[in-house]
Design an enzyme around this catalytic site. Structure first.
Site, PDB file in Angstrom:
ATOM      1  N   ARG A  61     -11.512   8.334  -2.693  1.00  0.00           N
ATOM      2  CA  ARG A  61     -11.889   9.755  -2.666  1.00  0.00           C
ATOM      3  C   ARG A  61     -13.398   9.914  -2.484  1.00  0.00           C
ATOM      4  NH1 ARG A  61      -9.739  12.936  -7.729  1.00  0.00           N
ATOM      5  NH2 ARG A  61      -7.921  11.695  -7.134  1.00  0.00           N
ATOM      6  N   ASP A  95       0.064   5.150   0.930  1.00  0.00           N
ATOM      7  CA  ASP A  95      -0.095   6.093   2.044  1.00  0.00           C
ATOM      8  C   ASP A  95      -0.123   5.329   3.370  1.00  0.00           C
ATOM      9  OD1 ASP A  95      -0.715   8.253   3.657  1.00  0.00           O
ATOM     10  OD2 ASP A  95      -2.843   8.230   3.147  1.00  0.00           O
ATOM     11  N   SER A 124      -5.222   5.421  -4.208  1.00  0.00           N
ATOM     12  CA  SER A 124      -5.072   6.788  -4.705  1.00  0.00           C
ATOM     13  C   SER A 124      -4.928   6.877  -6.220  1.00  0.00           C
ATOM     14  CB  SER A 124      -3.856   7.450  -4.053  1.00  0.00           C
ATOM     15  OG  SER A 124      -3.671   8.737  -4.614  1.00  0.00           O
ATOM     16  N   ARG A 125      -5.642   7.841  -6.787  1.00  0.00           N
ATOM     17  CA  ARG A 125      -5.508   8.119  -8.225  1.00  0.00           C
ATOM     18  C   ARG A 125      -4.264   8.969  -8.488  1.00  0.00           C
ATOM     19  NH1 ARG A 125     -11.589   8.596 -10.700  1.00  0.00           N
ATOM     20  NH2 ARG A 125     -12.102   6.449 -10.165  1.00  0.00           N
ATOM     21  N   ASN A 126      -3.622   9.386  -7.416  1.00  0.00           N
ATOM     22  CA  ASN A 126      -2.391  10.172  -7.545  1.00  0.00           C
ATOM     23  C   ASN A 126      -1.148   9.339  -7.248  1.00  0.00           C
ATOM     24  OD1 ASN A 126      -3.538  12.959  -7.963  1.00  0.00           O
ATOM     25  ND2 ASN A 126      -4.553  12.411  -6.047  1.00  0.00           N
ATOM     26  N   ASP A 176       0.878  -1.156   0.000  1.00  0.00           N
ATOM     27  CA  ASP A 176       0.000   0.000   0.000  1.00  0.00           C
ATOM     28  C   ASP A 176       0.931   1.225   0.000  1.00  0.00           C
ATOM     29  OD1 ASP A 176      -2.455   1.509   0.493  1.00  0.00           O
ATOM     30  OD2 ASP A 176      -1.650   1.800   2.516  1.00  0.00           O
ATOM     31  N   ASP A 185      -1.675  -0.434   6.068  1.00  0.00           N
ATOM     32  CA  ASP A 185      -1.865   0.303   7.326  1.00  0.00           C
ATOM     33  C   ASP A 185      -3.335   0.524   7.645  1.00  0.00           C
ATOM     34  OD1 ASP A 185      -2.158   2.227   5.170  1.00  0.00           O
ATOM     35  OD2 ASP A 185      -2.231   3.731   6.768  1.00  0.00           O
ATOM     36  N   GLY A 228      -6.950   5.070   3.862  1.00  0.00           N
ATOM     37  CA  GLY A 228      -7.059   3.986   2.884  1.00  0.00           C
ATOM     38  C   GLY A 228      -8.368   3.945   2.106  1.00  0.00           C
TER      39      GLY A 228
HETATM   40  P1  B16 Z   1      -6.852  10.098  -4.062  1.00  0.00           P
HETATM   41  P2  B16 Z   1      -3.549   4.386  -0.002  1.00  0.00           P
HETATM   42  C1  B16 Z   1      -5.378   6.333  -0.073  1.00  0.00           C
HETATM   43  O1  B16 Z   1      -4.057   5.905  -0.314  1.00  0.00           O
HETATM   44  C2  B16 Z   1      -5.383   7.300   1.107  1.00  0.00           C
HETATM   45  O2  B16 Z   1      -4.984   6.628   2.295  1.00  0.00           O
HETATM   46  C3  B16 Z   1      -6.776   7.848   1.312  1.00  0.00           C
HETATM   47  O3  B16 Z   1      -6.792   8.771   2.374  1.00  0.00           O
HETATM   48  C4  B16 Z   1      -7.252   8.530   0.012  1.00  0.00           C
HETATM   49  O4  B16 Z   1      -8.569   9.002   0.146  1.00  0.00           O
HETATM   50  C5  B16 Z   1      -7.168   7.500  -1.137  1.00  0.00           C
HETATM   51  O5  B16 Z   1      -5.845   7.011  -1.239  1.00  0.00           O
HETATM   52  C6  B16 Z   1      -7.589   8.106  -2.455  1.00  0.00           C
HETATM   53  O6  B16 Z   1      -6.664   9.095  -2.811  1.00  0.00           O
HETATM   54  O7  B16 Z   1      -7.848  11.130  -3.669  1.00  0.00           O
HETATM   55  O8  B16 Z   1      -5.451  10.646  -4.259  1.00  0.00           O
HETATM   56  O9  B16 Z   1      -7.306   9.276  -5.239  1.00  0.00           O
HETATM   57  O10 B16 Z   1      -3.443   4.240   1.486  1.00  0.00           O
HETATM   58  O11 B16 Z   1      -4.541   3.421  -0.623  1.00  0.00           O
HETATM   59  O12 B16 Z   1      -2.206   4.358  -0.691  1.00  0.00           O
HETATM   60 MG    MG Z   2      -2.740   3.203   3.363  1.00  0.00          MG
END
Ligand code: B16
Ligand code: MG
Length: 220
Positions: free
Chosen positions: A49, A11, A114-116, A9, A168, A46
């Site tokens: 969005r 974040d 995350s899409r980023n 994972d 996490d 986790g």
């Molecule tokens: P985005 P992970 C997750 O990352 C974040 O923990 C979570 O807080 C966030 O909302 C999600 O990605 C979507 O992110 O808005 O950038 O698409 O823990 O799955 O790496």
């Molecule tokens: Mg995470």
């Protein structure tokens, strides 16, 4: 020779972008007059969005057009914070662990909601350490569904049983277990207690410990 996979994972495991997510949601919430605290933010760990927005709204109703506009606005704030991210932000021990795992012949994947995710990896300068990158665009069903982990395992060409997931978030641990994978939980027992092994960060782990996990499953 049997091939094994490690799926990470992003974040909370490799980098702590939770603070940036919090600041971005908080700015949106303040602008819209919605109460939102750091404690509220914990539930967003986790989570996608879209689901994060639902949690932030706490039952308040908005139409679809507004929802899309708010998510886009939050994301623009978040992406702006990502400009400050550097390789120094990689969590303790994570770079070394990834490198050691690769050197030992493990296939390495990323599975982030995350899409980023690609932008984050580029900012951290570690994209090259991953054989497969699964992000928020890869599958429809998000964690706790096992779809993303299975998608990444498929890309790695490693059976799910032979993969170790590092997570996490409670939903992420659940997703790994549903997918039939071994799971290392990072964080407090109340959150990741269902994992096969619990630690506070990749800095605590050795590749040898991972071999023990696989041996307990009679895979080695
Ligand atoms: P985005 P992970 C997750 O990352 C974040 O923990 C979570 O807080 C966030 O909302 C999600 O990605 C979507 O992110 O808005 O950038 O698409 O823990 O799955 O790496
Ligand atoms: Mg995470």
């Amino acid at each position: 020779m049997t091939t094994f996979g490690m799926i990470f994972d992003l974040d909370g495991v490799i980098v702590d972008t939770a603070e940036f997510h919090f600041l971005a949601w908080k700015r949106l919430a303040d602008e819209e007059g919605i109460p939102f605290t750091r404690e509220d933010n914990e539930a967003l760990r986790g989570v996608s969005r879209r689901e994060s927005l639902e949690l932030l709204l706490k039952g308040r109703k908005i139409d679809e057009e507004t929802a899309q506009a708010w998510m886009a606005r939050k994301n623009s704030y978040y992406v702006n914070y990502l400009k400050d991210l550097t390789p120094q932000d990689i969590l303790r021990g994570s770079y070394e662990f990834l490198q050691n795992a690769r050197a030992e012949g493990y296939r390495i994947g990323l599975a982030s909601a995350s899409r980023n995710a690609n932008t984050v990896l580029e900012r951290l300068e570690i994209s090259h350490l991953f054989d497969v990158i699964g992000d928020g665009y890869a599958v429809v069903n998000t964690k706790p569904a096992s779809d993303l982990f299975l998608w990444v395992a498929g890309g790695l060409g490693v059976p799910a049983r032979q993969c170790i997931v590092f997570e996490d978030a409670e939903a992420g641990v659940e997703a790994a277990l549903r997918g039939g994978m071994l799971c290392v939980g990072i964080g407090p027992t109340e959150r990741v207690g269902k994992a096969h092994l619990i630690c506070q960060g990749l800095y605590e782990l050795t590749i040898q410990q991972m071999q023990h996990l696989l041996a307990e499953r009679q895979l080695i």
